[in-house]
Design an enzyme around this catalytic site. Sequence first.
Site, PDB file in Angstrom:
ATOM      1  N   HIS A 151       8.495  17.021  52.220  1.00  0.00           N
ATOM      2  CA  HIS A 151       7.533  18.077  51.850  1.00  0.00           C
ATOM      3  C   HIS A 151       6.294  17.892  52.751  1.00  0.00           C
ATOM      4  O   HIS A 151       5.221  17.517  52.283  1.00  0.00           O
ATOM      5  CB  HIS A 151       7.178  17.916  50.363  1.00  0.00           C
ATOM      6  CG  HIS A 151       6.445  19.083  49.782  1.00  0.00           C
ATOM      7  ND1 HIS A 151       6.259  20.271  50.444  1.00  0.00           N
ATOM      8  CD2 HIS A 151       5.822  19.236  48.572  1.00  0.00           C
ATOM      9  CE1 HIS A 151       5.577  21.108  49.676  1.00  0.00           C
ATOM     10  NE2 HIS A 151       5.301  20.503  48.543  1.00  0.00           N
ATOM     11  N   CYS A 163       1.016  15.953  43.421  1.00  0.00           N
ATOM     12  CA  CYS A 163       1.228  17.200  44.171  1.00  0.00           C
ATOM     13  C   CYS A 163       1.211  18.421  43.256  1.00  0.00           C
ATOM     14  O   CYS A 163       0.957  19.531  43.712  1.00  0.00           O
ATOM     15  CB  CYS A 163       2.545  17.125  44.925  1.00  0.00           C
ATOM     16  SG  CYS A 163       3.944  16.757  43.861  1.00  0.00           S
TER      17      CYS A 163
HETATM   18  N1   CP Z   1       2.908  21.013  45.264  1.00  0.00           N
HETATM   19  C1   CP Z   1       3.660  22.091  45.457  1.00  0.00           C
HETATM   20  O1   CP Z   1       4.399  22.210  46.446  1.00  0.00           O
HETATM   21  O2   CP Z   1       3.536  23.038  44.501  1.00  0.00           O
HETATM   22  P1   CP Z   1       4.424  24.346  44.342  1.00  0.00           P
HETATM   23  O3   CP Z   1       5.807  23.910  43.963  1.00  0.00           O
HETATM   24  O4   CP Z   1       3.740  25.131  43.268  1.00  0.00           O
HETATM   25  O5   CP Z   1       4.447  25.085  45.653  1.00  0.00           O
HETATM   26  N1  NVA Z   2       9.462  16.510  43.899  1.00  0.00           N
HETATM   27  C1  NVA Z   2       9.051  17.829  43.450  1.00  0.00           C
HETATM   28  C2  NVA Z   2       7.901  18.329  44.243  1.00  0.00           C
HETATM   29  C3  NVA Z   2       7.347  19.639  43.803  1.00  0.00           C
HETATM   30  C4  NVA Z   2       6.186  20.099  44.608  1.00  0.00           C
HETATM   31  C5  NVA Z   2      10.236  18.770  43.542  1.00  0.00           C
HETATM   32  O1  NVA Z   2      10.939  18.771  44.561  1.00  0.00           O
HETATM   33  O2  NVA Z   2      10.483  19.499  42.582  1.00  0.00           O
END
Ligand code: CP
Ligand code: NVA
Length: 330
Positions: A135, A272
């Site tokens: 990410h 996050c």
């Molecule tokens: N942290 C993040 O990526 O949030 P969303 O899933 O809301 O985009």
């Molecule tokens: N680890 C989480 C991050 C979300 C922003 C997911 O992949 O759902």
Amino acid sequence: MPVNLQGRSFLKLLDFTSEEIRYLLELSKELKKLKLTRTPHRYLEGKNIVLLFEKTSTRTRCSFEVGAHDLGMGVTYLEPGTSQMGKKESIEDTARVLGRFYDGIEYRGFSQKVVEEISEKAKVPVWNGLTDEFHPTQMLADVLTIEENFGNVKGLNLTYMGDARNNVANSLMVVSAKLGMNFTACGPKDLMPEEKLVEQCREIAKENGSTITLTDDPKEGAKGAHAIYTDIWVSMGEPDEVWEERIELLEKYRVDKKIMDMADKDAIFLHCLPSFHDTNTIIGKDIAEKFGINEMEVSDEVFESSKSKVFDQAENRMHTIKAVMYATLK
Ligand code: CP
Ligand code: NVA
């Protein structure tokens, strides 16, 4: 040589040098100043981007949309399941079509391979808005937030607690290595990052004077940390059946006041988001009913405390994503 990211895709931080990541951070700081002083910065007027989401989102989607509008660009949002991609049209063909219409493509989905394939075929910059593996746009916001609290991240200690092999944890380990931050992955042995990635990050960290540590002891993980970071215990795309096992494995890694008190006296809390810190969500309520826990990866007390910088972090998604778009499209 001055950094130039024009035409580049942003797929994972391993593809970028420390200097390039620092450049994006400095650019984010400048763009944040422009936004907060309401200074127009429509530097990319006339360009268009498409946001391709195969999973849900609040922050990432809104950051790309607001960032693009601020830069003067047009935006198309394709929500999960509403394009032909996958079902009726191959990824390769979709990428080749979108590359003819748009100047840049954001993709959030499951496999890292897919975002890499889109980038290869589309011939325009592609930005990874989250895959099961990485990410990367999140990390820029996280580092920016740490720097707003402590100054340069070099030499600071960052601890990630919980599911230490998910997309966020993997990317945190990479960005720490690249920027010389000491990174500790703290979680159960079964949920540690892949050995290959750990070794790769250790090599990079060594060059930048920092360390990568793995531990299953929350006390050891918390000790001396300048930032303690956690994320949800079950990520998007994982089946509901894993909740029970995850809760069992991860309860002792919940970031609560005890953990924060063991960290550096000025330590901050990061996440996050979205977060299960109470029962005000459908899933939070459901888990509370099934397993009798009202908070998961972080206690409500820590989440709401002055140490918690999670909403600054969320806002910084917008400034940093704007920097990625501007640097690659200008
Ligand atoms: N942290 C993040 O990526 O949030 P969303 O899933 O809301 O985009
Ligand atoms: N680890 C989480 C991050 C979300 C922003 C997911 O992949 O759902």
